[in-house]
Enzyme design. Structure first.
Site, PDB file in Angstrom:
ATOM      1  N   LYS A 246      -4.425 -21.044  -0.624  1.00 32.22           N
ATOM      2  CA  LYS A 246      -5.715 -21.201   0.046  1.00 32.22           C
ATOM      3  C   LYS A 246      -6.626 -21.997  -1.162  1.00 32.22           C
ATOM      4  O   LYS A 246      -7.682 -21.293  -1.450  1.00 32.22           O
ATOM      5  CB  LYS A 246      -6.320 -19.859   0.523  1.00 32.22           C
ATOM      6  CG  LYS A 246      -5.554 -19.052   1.825  1.00 32.22           C
ATOM      7  CD  LYS A 246      -6.528 -17.996   2.309  1.00 32.22           C
ATOM      8  CE  LYS A 246      -6.005 -17.428   3.405  1.00 32.22           C
ATOM      9  NZ  LYS A 246      -4.722 -16.553   3.054  1.00 32.22           N
TER      10      LYS A 246
ATOM     11  N   ASP B  16     -11.577 -25.970  -3.950  1.00 30.76           N
ATOM     12  CA  ASP B  16     -12.172 -26.212  -5.082  1.00 30.76           C
ATOM     13  C   ASP B  16     -12.636 -27.808  -5.144  1.00 30.76           C
ATOM     14  O   ASP B  16     -12.532 -28.426  -3.933  1.00 30.76           O
ATOM     15  CB  ASP B  16     -11.274 -26.231  -6.220  1.00 30.76           C
ATOM     16  CG  ASP B  16     -11.918 -25.991  -7.586  1.00 30.76           C
ATOM     17  OD1 ASP B  16     -12.768 -26.489  -7.989  1.00 30.76           O
ATOM     18  OD2 ASP B  16     -11.227 -24.691  -8.315  1.00 30.76           O
TER      19      ASP B  16
ATOM     20  N   THR C 275      -9.349 -31.056  -8.688  1.00 32.55           N
ATOM     21  CA  THR C 275      -8.788 -29.889  -9.043  1.00 32.55           C
ATOM     22  C   THR C 275      -7.554 -29.428  -7.924  1.00 32.55           C
ATOM     23  O   THR C 275      -6.547 -28.928  -8.080  1.00 32.55           O
ATOM     24  CB  THR C 275      -9.661 -28.661  -9.210  1.00 32.55           C
ATOM     25  OG1 THR C 275     -10.501 -29.107 -10.270  1.00 32.55           O
ATOM     26  CG2 THR C 275      -8.779 -27.443  -9.491  1.00 32.55           C
TER      27      THR C 275
ATOM     28  N   ARG D 143      -0.418  -8.672  15.999  1.00 36.41           N
ATOM     29  CA  ARG D 143       0.024  -7.272  16.146  1.00 36.41           C
ATOM     30  C   ARG D 143       0.624  -6.968  17.285  1.00 36.41           C
ATOM     31  O   ARG D 143       0.184  -6.986  18.375  1.00 36.41           O
ATOM     32  CB  ARG D 143      -1.244  -6.773  15.970  1.00 36.41           C
ATOM     33  CG  ARG D 143      -2.103  -6.524  14.716  1.00 36.41           C
ATOM     34  CD  ARG D 143      -1.598  -5.937  13.626  1.00 36.41           C
ATOM     35  NE  ARG D 143      -2.034  -5.921  12.340  1.00 36.41           N
ATOM     36  CZ  ARG D 143      -1.870  -6.638  11.449  1.00 36.41           C
ATOM     37  NH1 ARG D 143      -0.782  -7.763  11.537  1.00 36.41           N
ATOM     38  NH2 ARG D 143      -2.472  -6.528  10.286  1.00 36.41           N
TER      39      ARG D 143
ATOM     40  N   GLN E  38      -7.305  -6.536  10.507  1.00 41.35           N
ATOM     41  CA  GLN E  38      -7.469  -7.825  11.245  1.00 41.35           C
ATOM     42  C   GLN E  38      -8.596  -7.740  12.419  1.00 41.35           C
ATOM     43  O   GLN E  38      -8.509  -6.529  13.143  1.00 41.35           O
ATOM     44  CB  GLN E  38      -5.948  -8.204  11.648  1.00 41.35           C
ATOM     45  CG  GLN E  38      -5.241  -8.727  10.598  1.00 41.35           C
ATOM     46  CD  GLN E  38      -5.422  -9.956   9.995  1.00 41.35           C
ATOM     47  OE1 GLN E  38      -6.394 -10.588  10.261  1.00 41.35           O
ATOM     48  NE2 GLN E  38      -4.562 -10.713   9.297  1.00 41.35           N
TER      49      GLN E  38
ATOM     50  N   GLY F  32       2.680  -9.868   8.656  1.00 38.41           N
ATOM     51  CA  GLY F  32       3.007  -9.335   7.228  1.00 38.41           C
ATOM     52  C   GLY F  32       3.334  -7.756   7.621  1.00 38.41           C
ATOM     53  O   GLY F  32       4.483  -7.408   7.818  1.00 38.41           O
TER      54      GLY F  32
HETATM   55  O1  C5P Z   1      -0.390  -7.915   7.413  1.00 38.16           O
HETATM   56  P1  C5P Z   1      -0.752  -9.014   8.096  1.00 38.16           P
HETATM   57  O2  C5P Z   1       0.144  -9.454   9.482  1.00 38.16           O
HETATM   58  O3  C5P Z   1      -2.235  -8.789   8.398  1.00 38.16           O
HETATM   59  O4  C5P Z   1      -0.784 -10.304   7.085  1.00 38.16           O
HETATM   60  C1  C5P Z   1      -1.507 -11.580   7.388  1.00 38.16           C
HETATM   61  C2  C5P Z   1      -1.315 -12.393   6.444  1.00 38.16           C
HETATM   62  O5  C5P Z   1      -1.848 -13.829   6.690  1.00 38.16           O
HETATM   63  C3  C5P Z   1      -2.025 -12.085   5.066  1.00 38.16           C
HETATM   64  O6  C5P Z   1      -1.023 -12.556   4.013  1.00 38.16           O
HETATM   65  C4  C5P Z   1      -3.330 -12.916   5.145  1.00 38.16           C
HETATM   66  O7  C5P Z   1      -3.514 -13.131   3.809  1.00 38.16           O
HETATM   67  C5  C5P Z   1      -2.878 -14.333   5.805  1.00 38.16           C
HETATM   68  N1  C5P Z   1      -3.688 -14.910   6.466  1.00 38.16           N
HETATM   69  C6  C5P Z   1      -4.637 -14.187   7.505  1.00 38.16           C
HETATM   70  N2  C5P Z   1      -5.771 -14.903   7.910  1.00 38.16           N
HETATM   71  C7  C5P Z   1      -5.790 -16.032   7.823  1.00 38.16           C
HETATM   72  C8  C5P Z   1      -5.000 -16.790   6.829  1.00 38.16           C
HETATM   73  C9  C5P Z   1      -3.993 -16.052   6.236  1.00 38.16           C
HETATM   74  O8  C5P Z   1      -4.441 -13.004   7.699  1.00 38.16           O
HETATM   75  N3  C5P Z   1      -6.867 -16.943   8.229  1.00 38.16           N
END
Ligand code: C5P
Length: 253
Positions: free
Chosen positions: A86, A89, A93, A199, A208, A228
Site C-alpha cells: 500500500k 508517497d 519514492t 466473509r 470489516q 484472511g
Molecule cells: O482477515 P481479512 O479477511 O479481513 O483480511 C483482509 C486483508 O485484506 C487484510 O490483509 C487487509 O489489510 C487487506 N485489505 C483490506 N481492504 C482493502 C485493502 C486490503 O481489507 N481495501
C-alpha cells in the site's frame, strides 16, 4: 469417438479472458497471510498452496519479518506473491519502492490518493507485475468514507477507479459492494477487480464493514477475492485452515 462439448461462454468469461484471469477458481483466491513470524508464513503456504492461487503479505508481515525474507521464503515454496505494501508517497519514492519489489512479485498495491503523477510513475516502473490501486478501504463504512473523502464509498471508488484506468494501472482493490456500479462503467471494463472484505456465511465480520460472501463477490464481478482471517483463523465449527480454504474453493467453483 469422443465429441467435444461446446460450452456456453458468458460475457464475463470473455472479459476475464481479455484481462488474462485464469478460469481455474483456485487461481482467483488470494489468502492474506497476516502473521508475525516466517515460520507461521511457511506453514500456511505449505498447508494452503493446493487451495489458493496467491499469498498476500501486508504491513504486519512486512514490518515484522522483512520484505526480502518474505519474498525469498514464499518463492522457495512455489507461492505466487501479492505484495500489499500500500505505497503512498511522492512519485520518486513510489518509483524506487516499485523498482525494489516489482520483479519479485505477481501483484502489488499503491493508494489511489497518492495522485495521478505518482500512479503514472509507478505504472512505468511495474514491469510485468500487476499494479493494483487501493480505492476505499473495506473497513470504512459509508460514514467513515464521508469523514475521510466527503463522499460515499461507492462514488469515491468510481472516482478512484477512473483515475487508476487513466494512469495505466492494471486493476483496483475495492469492496464487493461497489462491483455492481463498476460493471455499469464501460470505460472501466478492462480493470481487474480485487475484493477484500470477504466473509463466508460461517465466519465473523471482524473489523470489516463492506463485506460479501465469496460466491456473491464472484457473481457480482470480482476477478480475485482476498480472504484472511476466515482461513487463517477459522471458527471452531470449520476446524482447520485447509477445510476453510476448501469450502471457499467449493463455494466459488
Ligand atoms: O482477515 P481479512 O479477511 O479481513 O483480511 C483482509 C486483508 O485484506 C487484510 O490483509 C487487509 O489489510 C487487506 N485489505 C483490506 N481492504 C482493502 C485493502 C486490503 O481489507 N481495501
Amino acid at each position: 469417438m469422443e465429441y467435444m462439448k461446446i460450452l456456453p461462454i458468458s460475457h464475463s468469461d470473455i472479459i476475464r479472458k481479455m484481462k488474462n484471469i485464469s478460469t481455474n477458481p483456485k487461481e482467483r483466491i488470494i489468502v492474506a497471510l497476516d502473521f508475525s513470524t516466517i515460520e507461521e508464513i511457511q506453514a500456511a503456504v505449505i498447508e494452503l498452496r493446493d487451495f489458493v492461487g496467491y499469498f498476500k503479505v501486508g504491513l504486519q508481515a512486512i514490518n515484522r519479518i522483512g520484505t526480502p525474507k518474505l519474498i525469498q521464503e514464499i518463492t522457495n515454496l512455489g507461492g505466487q506473491i501479492f505484495f500489499d505494501g500500500k505505497f503512498h508517497d511522492i512519485p520518486h519514492t513510489m518509483e524506487e519502492a516499485t523498482n525494489s519489489i516489482a520483479s519479485h512479485v505477481s501483484m502489488f498495491t499503491v493508494h489511489a490518493s497518492a495522485g495521478s503523477a505518482a500512479l503514472r510513475t509507478v505504472a512505468g516502473a511495474k514491469g510485468t507485475s500487476l499494479l493494483l490501486v487501493v480505492t476505499v478501504l473495506t473497513s470504512l463504512s459509508d460514514e467513515g468514507a464521508q469523514e475521510v473523502f466527503s463522499q460515499s464509498a461507492k462514488d469515491r471508488v468510481i472516482g478512484f477507479a477512473k483515475l487508476a484506468a487513466a494512469t495505466g494501472a492494471d486493476g483496483i482493490v475495492c469492496s464487493p459492494l461497489e462491483l455492481g456500479q463498476l460493471a455499469s462503467e464501460q470505460d472501466l471494463a478492462k480493470l481487474i477487480r480485487v475484493t477484500p472484505g470477504i466473509r463466508p456465511s460461517w465466519s465473523d465480520q471482524g473489523d470489516q464493514s463492506r463485506t460479501a460472501t465469496p460466491r456473491q463477490a464472484i457473481e457480482w464481478g470480482a476477478d480475485y477475492i482476498v480472504i484472511g482471517r476466515p482461513i487463517t483463523h477459522p471458527p471452531k465449527i470449520i476446524g482447520s485452515r485447509k477445510r476453510a480454504a476448501q469450502l471457499i474453493l467449493e463455494e466459488i467453483s
